[in-house]
Design a protein around this motif. Structure first.
Motif, PDB file in Angstrom:
ATOM      1  N   THR A  65      34.223 -22.163  31.226  1.00 22.54           N
ATOM      2  CA  THR A  65      33.035 -22.759  31.842  1.00 22.54           C
ATOM      3  C   THR A  65      33.043 -22.523  33.342  1.00 22.54           C
ATOM      4  OG1 THR A  65      32.848 -24.476  30.150  1.00 22.54           O
ATOM      5  CG2 THR A  65      31.791 -24.908  32.271  1.00 22.54           C
ATOM      6  N   GLY A  66      31.961 -21.937  33.849  1.00 18.08           N
ATOM      7  CA  GLY A  66      31.853 -21.635  35.277  1.00 18.08           C
ATOM      8  C   GLY A  66      32.436 -20.306  35.679  1.00 18.08           C
ATOM      9  N   LYS A  67      33.109 -19.625  34.759  1.00 15.47           N
ATOM     10  CA  LYS A  67      33.719 -18.322  35.058  1.00 15.47           C
ATOM     11  C   LYS A  67      32.929 -17.223  34.355  1.00 15.47           C
ATOM     12  CE  LYS A  67      38.257 -20.572  35.278  1.00 15.47           C
ATOM     13  NZ  LYS A  67      39.624 -20.641  34.693  1.00 15.47           N
ATOM     14  N   LYS A  68      31.806 -16.843  34.964  1.00 16.61           N
ATOM     15  CA  LYS A  68      30.884 -15.932  34.293  1.00 16.61           C
ATOM     16  C   LYS A  68      31.499 -14.574  34.005  1.00 16.61           C
ATOM     17  CE  LYS A  68      27.269 -16.288  37.051  1.00 16.61           C
ATOM     18  NZ  LYS A  68      25.878 -16.151  37.525  1.00 16.61           N
ATOM     19  N   ASN A 120      23.467 -23.303  31.359  1.00 18.19           N
ATOM     20  CA  ASN A 120      24.038 -24.182  32.376  1.00 18.19           C
ATOM     21  C   ASN A 120      24.739 -23.389  33.466  1.00 18.19           C
ATOM     22  OD1 ASN A 120      23.128 -26.435  31.007  1.00 18.19           O
ATOM     23  ND2 ASN A 120      25.070 -26.804  29.943  1.00 18.19           N
ATOM     24  N   MET A 121      25.344 -22.259  33.078  1.00 20.05           N
ATOM     25  CA  MET A 121      26.018 -21.392  34.046  1.00 20.05           C
ATOM     26  C   MET A 121      25.044 -20.441  34.730  1.00 20.05           C
ATOM     27  SD  MET A 121      29.394 -20.510  31.704  1.00 20.05           S
ATOM     28  CE  MET A 121      30.009 -19.248  32.815  1.00 20.05           C
ATOM     29  N   ASP A 128      22.514 -15.123  39.455  1.00 17.18           N
ATOM     30  CA  ASP A 128      22.106 -16.215  38.575  1.00 17.18           C
ATOM     31  C   ASP A 128      20.704 -15.957  38.044  1.00 17.18           C
ATOM     32  OD1 ASP A 128      24.470 -17.465  39.116  1.00 17.18           O
ATOM     33  OD2 ASP A 128      23.652 -18.797  40.648  1.00 17.18           O
TER      34      ASP A 128
END
Length: 436
Positions: free
Chosen positions: A90-93, A131-132, A208
């Motif tokens: 999570t958060g590490k695309k 969400n990311m 993003d």
């Protein structure tokens, strides 16, 4: 006659870009090819339907693989993987995309479920992607890489079938080569796909991207909160079934038998209750049915192109260039012809025998080595699996990413994969043909 392939592929491409359903687009391209070849609408339709039998094995394989994937998901083992990905990535695309590409790669050589894992694994992750603020085009390119690159470069699983198809096609047309040599010849073109993946992840789609509200997909119910699942006996039995499916598929070289073995073992080992048999098959058909039909129609389209002599006419029309002593020019023309043909048919495995019969005599006369010839045939065939609206390597990612109705097959999967994989495949395959 040489314009039949070009015009019919353009018809399919334009209709697809205009968001016409891919099945309708392929049928329109098929009828266009038949009419341009001098056939009536009735004869063209009959040729299309008769040719669909050539894709029956693939279609049945996908249905059984879909049921196998559903059975696997019932045990909860995929939930363990999804929960792990959510917890760790999570958060590490960037890392998430690389892991997805790696997981997809396993589906070709180690766990022989091909695209059937995507509708099971990806929908539960869509909310996390949003969400990311992850660009789903990056996910599509990561998935397509895993569905393609491993079988191009590694002669195991689907890769063994791919390279044996090249060897058989070349041997039948007078050029001898081994499976290992064929695999070595495809390392350079395959490297082009690695470059395309890195560009997609680190350059093209790293920004993003906010997704619009979805239209709601038939699989939207799959996007649910993942419950905690601990490893248990059912998961051990599932791993045994997966290993057996891989072993049988390698021994028999049949996806149908391999998938059937895995599915039967899931019930015999009681990983899935017998009473869920109807549900497993129904959901497997619902998951993979559309893709199976696309494969059938694409096979019919390929039958029209071959039976009318359109592909051979396209090659012969380029004879002025192919008579040249310039190997670089000959390789470029052959790859360009292969791109046009495989974009329409959408299958590397299905087009390689056609391309081998046309390419081998030309390559032998022009002095290409067997490995250079294999690189040309393999690359030309692979071009159809990335960037074609009718390819399972693009249909598969869309089936998972569009579960909530937010992902367009053409603009979010086909166009990105064409840019990032077909272009480097073409260039690296061209280089391979020149230097090998």
């Amino acid at each position: 006659m040489e314009w039949v392939v070009i015009v019919s592929v353009l018809v399919m491409t334009i209709l697809s870009l205009l968001r016409v359903n891919v099945i309708i687009a392929i049928i329109a391209a098929s009828l266009t090819a038949g009419l341009m070849a001098g056939l009536s609408t009735v004869d063209s339709t009959e040729l299309l339907v008769n040719g669909m039998g050539g894709g029956a094995n693939t279609a049945l394989s996908y249905i059984l693989l879909g049921a196998f994937a559903v059975a696997i998901s019932y045990t909860g083992i995929t939930t363990i993987l999804v929960n792990f990905l959510i917890r760790v990535l999570t958060g590490k695309k960037t890392m998430m995309l690389l892991v997805i590409a790696g997981v997809a790669s396993l589906s070709q050589n180690l766990v022989p479920v091909h695209i059937a894992f995507i509708p099971i694994l990806i929908p539960p992750l869509l909310k996390l992607f949003d969400n990311m603020r992850m660009d789903r085009r990056a996910v599509a390119t990561a998935l397509t890489f895993g569905l393609k690159a491993p079988y191009i470069m590694i002669p195991a699983g689907f890769g063994l079938i791919f390279h044996e198809t090249i060897v058989t096609g070349m041997t039948e047309n007078g050029a001898n080569i081994t499976v290992s040599e064929s695999a070595l010849s495809m390392l350079i073109p395959g490297s082009g796909m690695i470059v395309g993946l890195l560009i997609a992840i680190f350059v093209s789609y790293r920004k993003d991207r906010d997704m619009p509200e979805g239209a709601g997909g038939i699989e939207a119910s799959a996007i649910i909160e993942q419950e905690a699942v601990s490893f248990n006996r059912k998961h051990v039995m599932t791993l045994i079934a997966i290993a057996a499916a891989l072993a049988v598929q390698l021994i028999t070289e049949s996806l149908v038998i391999g998938a059937l073995t895995g599915l039967v073992l899931m019930f015999l080992l009681l990983a899935v209750p017998f009473k869920n048999g109807d549900r497993v098959m129904s959901e497997g058909i619902a998951m993979m049915g559309t893709i199976a039909i696309v494969m059938l129609v694409a096979s019919g389209y390929g039958n029209i192109l071959t039976e009318t002599g359109a592909v051979q006419a396209l090659v012969e029309s380029s004879s002025g260039f192919l008579d040249s002593s310039n190997q670089a020019l000959i390789a470029f023309i052959l790859l360009l012809v292969g791109l046009l043909v495989t974009l329409g048919i959408g299958s590397s495995f299905g087009t390689i025998p056609i391309l081998a019969a046309l390419y081998v005599p030309i390559c032998v006369a022009a002095g290409f080595s067997p490995m250079a010839t294999a690189a040309l045939i393999g690359t030309a065939g692979a071009l159809g699996d990335a960037g074609s609206p009718a390819s399972d390597s693009t249909l598969g990612p869309t089936s998972g990413l569009n579960a909530d109705g937010k992902h367009n097959h053409i603009w979010d999967t086909v166009v990105p994969t064409f840019i990032h994989y077909n272009i480097p495949l073409f260039l690296f395959g061209w280089v391979a043909a020149i230097i090998l």
